[in-house]
Design a protein around this motif. Structure first.
Motif, mmCIF file in Angstrom:
data_model
loop_
_atom_site.group_PDB
_atom_site.id
_atom_site.type_symbol
_atom_site.label_atom_id
_atom_site.label_comp_id
_atom_site.label_asym_id
_atom_site.label_seq_id
_atom_site.Cartn_x
_atom_site.Cartn_y
_atom_site.Cartn_z
ATOM 1 N N THR A 62 0.836 -1.200 0.000
ATOM 2 C CA THR A 62 0.000 0.000 0.000
ATOM 3 C C THR A 62 0.872 1.252 0.000
ATOM 4 O O THR A 62 1.949 1.276 0.589
ATOM 5 C CB THR A 62 -0.915 -0.009 1.249
ATOM 6 N N PHE A 63 0.362 2.307 -0.655
ATOM 7 C CA PHE A 63 1.047 3.591 -0.667
ATOM 8 C C PHE A 63 0.289 4.607 0.169
ATOM 9 O O PHE A 63 -0.933 4.532 0.307
ATOM 10 C CB PHE A 63 1.180 4.126 -2.099
ATOM 11 N N VAL A 64 1.047 5.571 0.698
ATOM 12 C CA VAL A 64 0.490 6.669 1.480
ATOM 13 C C VAL A 64 0.910 7.954 0.777
ATOM 14 O O VAL A 64 2.106 8.212 0.607
ATOM 15 C CB VAL A 64 1.032 6.649 2.934
ATOM 16 N N TYR A 65 -0.080 8.741 0.332
ATOM 17 C CA TYR A 65 0.167 9.980 -0.400
ATOM 18 C C TYR A 65 -0.501 11.144 0.300
ATOM 19 O O TYR A 65 -1.505 10.963 0.987
ATOM 20 C CB TYR A 65 -0.478 9.926 -1.800
ATOM 21 N N GLY A 66 0.029 12.333 0.088
ATOM 22 C CA GLY A 66 -0.645 13.516 0.586
ATOM 23 C C GLY A 66 0.272 14.700 0.721
ATOM 24 O O GLY A 66 1.269 14.827 0.003
ATOM 25 N N ASP A 67 -0.096 15.574 1.668
ATOM 26 C CA ASP A 67 0.734 16.731 1.972
ATOM 27 C C ASP A 67 0.634 17.027 3.460
ATOM 28 O O ASP A 67 -0.408 16.835 4.073
ATOM 29 C CB ASP A 67 0.327 17.950 1.142
ATOM 30 N N VAL A 68 1.773 17.465 4.006
ATOM 31 C CA VAL A 68 1.848 17.826 5.422
ATOM 32 C C VAL A 68 2.517 19.194 5.495
ATOM 33 O O VAL A 68 3.627 19.372 4.980
ATOM 34 C CB VAL A 68 2.657 16.780 6.229
ATOM 35 N N LYS A 69 1.800 20.147 6.075
ATOM 36 C CA LYS A 69 2.279 21.536 6.159
ATOM 37 C C LYS A 69 2.673 22.052 4.769
ATOM 38 O O LYS A 69 3.695 22.718 4.592
ATOM 39 C CB LYS A 69 3.416 21.666 7.154
ATOM 40 N N GLY A 70 1.860 21.695 3.778
ATOM 41 C CA GLY A 70 2.066 22.174 2.411
ATOM 42 C C GLY A 70 3.136 21.438 1.628
ATOM 43 O O GLY A 70 3.356 21.733 0.460
ATOM 44 N N VAL A 107 -19.159 0.184 -2.161
ATOM 45 C CA VAL A 107 -19.724 -0.290 -3.421
ATOM 46 C C VAL A 107 -19.075 -1.642 -3.712
ATOM 47 O O VAL A 107 -17.866 -1.722 -3.939
ATOM 48 C CB VAL A 107 -19.455 0.693 -4.593
ATOM 49 N N ASN A 108 -19.890 -2.677 -3.625
ATOM 50 C CA ASN A 108 -19.405 -4.044 -3.849
ATOM 51 C C ASN A 108 -18.226 -4.346 -2.931
ATOM 52 O O ASN A 108 -18.367 -4.296 -1.726
ATOM 53 C CB ASN A 108 -19.092 -4.279 -5.324
ATOM 54 N N SER A 109 -17.042 -4.609 -3.505
ATOM 55 C CA SER A 109 -15.898 -5.011 -2.683
ATOM 56 C C SER A 109 -14.908 -3.864 -2.446
ATOM 57 O O SER A 109 -13.787 -4.105 -2.007
ATOM 58 C CB SER A 109 -15.166 -6.176 -3.346
ATOM 59 N N ILE A 110 -15.339 -2.623 -2.741
ATOM 60 C CA ILE A 110 -14.470 -1.484 -2.481
ATOM 61 C C ILE A 110 -15.189 -0.500 -1.557
ATOM 62 O O ILE A 110 -16.422 -0.469 -1.499
ATOM 63 C CB ILE A 110 -14.016 -0.775 -3.774
ATOM 64 N N ALA A 111 -14.391 0.293 -0.853
ATOM 65 C CA ALA A 111 -14.970 1.275 0.064
ATOM 66 C C ALA A 111 -13.982 2.408 0.285
ATOM 67 O O ALA A 111 -12.771 2.242 0.080
ATOM 68 C CB ALA A 111 -15.318 0.616 1.396
ATOM 69 N N VAL A 112 -14.506 3.543 0.705
ATOM 70 C CA VAL A 112 -13.684 4.690 1.083
ATOM 71 C C VAL A 112 -14.167 5.189 2.431
ATOM 72 O O VAL A 112 -15.367 5.368 2.637
ATOM 73 C CB VAL A 112 -13.771 5.825 0.040
ATOM 74 N N ASP A 126 -7.902 12.138 6.416
ATOM 75 C CA ASP A 126 -7.460 10.918 5.741
ATOM 76 C C ASP A 126 -8.577 10.366 4.872
ATOM 77 O O ASP A 126 -9.742 10.353 5.287
ATOM 78 C CB ASP A 126 -7.076 9.841 6.762
ATOM 79 N N PHE A 127 -8.201 9.893 3.717
ATOM 80 C CA PHE A 127 -9.101 9.148 2.850
ATOM 81 C C PHE A 127 -8.485 7.764 2.695
ATOM 82 O O PHE A 127 -7.412 7.623 2.117
ATOM 83 C CB PHE A 127 -9.274 9.834 1.497
ATOM 84 N N LEU A 128 -9.148 6.784 3.261
ATOM 85 C CA LEU A 128 -8.653 5.416 3.270
ATOM 86 C C LEU A 128 -9.436 4.586 2.263
ATOM 87 O O LEU A 128 -10.651 4.430 2.394
ATOM 88 C CB LEU A 128 -8.809 4.813 4.668
ATOM 89 N N SER A 129 -8.744 4.069 1.262
ATOM 90 C CA SER A 129 -9.386 3.196 0.275
ATOM 91 C C SER A 129 -9.269 1.763 0.762
ATOM 92 O O SER A 129 -8.167 1.301 1.073
ATOM 93 C CB SER A 129 -8.706 3.328 -1.087
ATOM 94 N N PHE A 130 -10.397 1.091 0.826
ATOM 95 C CA PHE A 130 -10.448 -0.300 1.268
ATOM 96 C C PHE A 130 -10.821 -1.208 0.112
ATOM 97 O O PHE A 130 -11.551 -0.806 -0.801
ATOM 98 C CB PHE A 130 -11.521 -0.484 2.353
ATOM 99 N N HIS A 131 -10.349 -2.444 0.183
ATOM 100 C CA HIS A 131 -10.774 -3.486 -0.737
ATOM 101 C C HIS A 131 -10.996 -4.744 0.105
ATOM 102 O O HIS A 131 -10.198 -5.035 1.006
ATOM 103 C CB HIS A 131 -9.705 -3.736 -1.804
ATOM 104 N N LYS A 132 -12.062 -5.444 -0.172
ATOM 105 C CA LYS A 132 -12.337 -6.676 0.558
ATOM 106 C C LYS A 132 -11.576 -7.811 -0.123
ATOM 107 O O LYS A 132 -11.886 -8.202 -1.238
ATOM 108 C CB LYS A 132 -13.836 -6.958 0.587
ATOM 109 N N ASN A 141 -4.925 1.939 -0.049
ATOM 110 C CA ASN A 141 -4.366 3.248 -0.362
ATOM 111 C C ASN A 141 -4.771 4.215 0.752
ATOM 112 O O ASN A 141 -5.888 4.163 1.230
ATOM 113 C CB ASN A 141 -4.897 3.760 -1.710
ATOM 114 N N LYS A 142 -3.825 5.053 1.141
ATOM 115 C CA LYS A 142 -4.133 6.087 2.144
ATOM 116 C C LYS A 142 -3.703 7.422 1.560
ATOM 117 O O LYS A 142 -2.568 7.575 1.090
ATOM 118 C CB LYS A 142 -3.366 5.822 3.447
#
Length: 149
Positions: A62-70, A107-112, A126-132, A141-142
């Motif tokens: 899994t990857f973690v993406y984003g921004d912290v303090k710009g 939705v089915n086997s995926i979730a956010v 945080d936006f956490l992407s889940f898969h069953k 994915n985070k």
């Protein structure tokens, strides 16, 4: 006449009633499972600095993406967990910690899951992407951003 009025009233009353679609009920059950996973593995793992607990909710790779303090932020989940392991946990810091699930969509086997997380001097979204996978909901994915100003 009373029978006709009563029949008309009953037909009108039941007109708005609909059975809940099967998918909605199934989604509620899945949302409950994901809520439990976020609260008892993701948030509790972060709060306590328990990388075994926290790591168990992440799919390997899994990857973690984003921004912290710009500033752009990118790590693999393994590097992210290593950072959690090597910092003082929010629990041990004595500083306020609050994790709140804002929304979960399935939705089915995926979730956010959208989560607000206040810890140290940060306010993360945080936006956490889940898969069953094999019957278990895992973060695949985070994405995060720092809302602190």
């Amino acid at each position: 006449m009373k029978t006709i009025l009563l029949t008309a009233f009953m037909l009108w009353s039941f007109q708005g009633m609909k059975a809940q679609p099967k998918g909605k009920m199934e989604n509620q059950a899945e949302i409950a499972v994901i809520t439990d996973a976020v609260e008892n593995y993701y948030l509790k793992g972060i709060y306590e600095g328990d990388v075994i607990r926290l790591g168990s909710i992440f799919q390997p790779g899994t990857f973690v993406y984003g921004d912290v303090k710009g500033q752009p932020y990118f790590k693999t989940a393994e590097h992210y967990l290593d950072g959690v392991k090597n910092r003082q946990s929010p629990k041990d810091s004595g500083k306020p910690f609050k994790g709140e699930i804002l929304e979960i969509k399935v939705v089915n086997s995926i979730a956010v899951a959208e989560v607000n997380l206040k810890m140290y001097d940060f306010n993360y979204r945080d936006f956490l992407s889940f898969h069953k996978i094999d019957g278990k909901w895992l973060i695949v994915n985070k994405m995060l951003t720092d809302l602190s100003e």
